[in-house]
Design an enzyme around this catalytic site. Structure first.
Site: not given
Length: 288
Positions: A243-245, A247, A272
């Site tokens: 996961t990240c901000g 994708g 996120w």
């Protein structure tokens, strides 16, 4: 000094490999440059000014599910097939994808092809910056496009939605690995997207995507990659969710895991941007 990259046309290839194969008739090159808004860079304009000869531009924001309120979510299969046909990319092609940062957004397109069941795709290690630094050829000419049919088969195990991630976070039966910078993960700074809470998914581990890279934007060798995940407390025996901000850089971790021979991982496409938006989803701050 680390050993030279062992090029793998299903994950990562060197600039030397690409230069040697540049005129292969079934090679297709993609420029998948994408930048955060605060970078003040126009990816498509930069592509038009200079790109690796024959490269097609892949618009990550447009080749997405525009029905979603979230940015650049994976597109419907039909849209992906249509756009690839327009770009002259189809069955039997070996694809190499690069970006203008070194190794950043290219991994997202690598993951997207794999989601669509296409595995003959590799990221260019070090990307356009390394290619240019080595004095290799660039062009401002558009590629010659010839239609090629593409057969797709969506691999649903490679993507997770918010409900699946929430379940995994509750049961702790997956390692959720967050590619954002440490300050964002810990909730110490505001999110760059307005209206999002700060923090991380409870139980997730932080492996900032740039910790998997060398200073020149190339990916670290596998022994060093394994150490990065180990030092972050990631249990690689568990299935993983990256996961990240939004994708994009999560896919850098997905690429790194695949380089390590780990295949039981998926990407949380909403990341996120979705989790941080909903007040009823739990968040954690600090180290864990």
């Amino acid at each position: 000094m680390s050993a030279p990259l062992q090029s793998d046309p299903k994950t990562l290839v060197s600039t030397e490999w690409l230069a040697a194969h540049l005129k292969d008739p079934d090679l297709r090159i993609i420029d998948a440059s994408w930048y955060m808004p605060d970078a003040n860079r126009d990816a498509e304009a930069e592509y038009e000014a200079a790109h690796i000869p024959g490269a097609r531009f892949f618009d990550i924001d447009e080749i997405s599910d525009l029905r979603s309120e979230l940015s650049h979510m994976a597109p419907p299969v039909e849209k992906f097939m249509s756009r690839m046909r327009q770009m002259g990319i189809g069955d039997g092609h070996q694809v190499v994808v690069y970006d203008g940062s070194g190794l950043f957004s290219a991994a997202r397109v690598w993951w997207l092809f794999r989601l669509m069941g296409k595995t003959d795709i590799a990221v260019l290690d070090g990307g356009f910056p390394k290619w240019k630094a080595e004095g290799r050829p660039v062009s401002d000419e558009p590629p010659v496009i010839r239609d090629r049919h593409m057969t797709t088969r969506r691999q649903n195990t490679l993507v997770k939605d918010v409900t699946q991630v929430a379940r995994a976070a509750k049961l702790r039966d997956h390692e959720i690995i967050d590619a954002r910078a440490a300050a964002r993960f810990k909730g110490e700074v505001p999110e760059p997207r307005e209206g999002l809470r700060s923090g991380h998914i409870p139980g997730s581990k932080n492996v900032p995507f740039n910790t998997t890279l060398n200073a020149d934007g190339t990916m670290k060798p596998t022994d060093a990659l394994a150490k990065v995940f180990e030092e972050a407390g990631v249990d690689l025996s568990k299935p993983a969710i990256t996961t990240c901000g939004s994708g994009v850089t999560a896919a850098v971790l997905s690429l790194a895991l695949t380089r390590l021979g780990k295949n039981d991982h998926s990407l949380y496409d909403g990341s996120w941007s979705e989790w941080g938006m909903y007040a009823d989803l739990p968040i954690a701050t600090g180290e864990s």
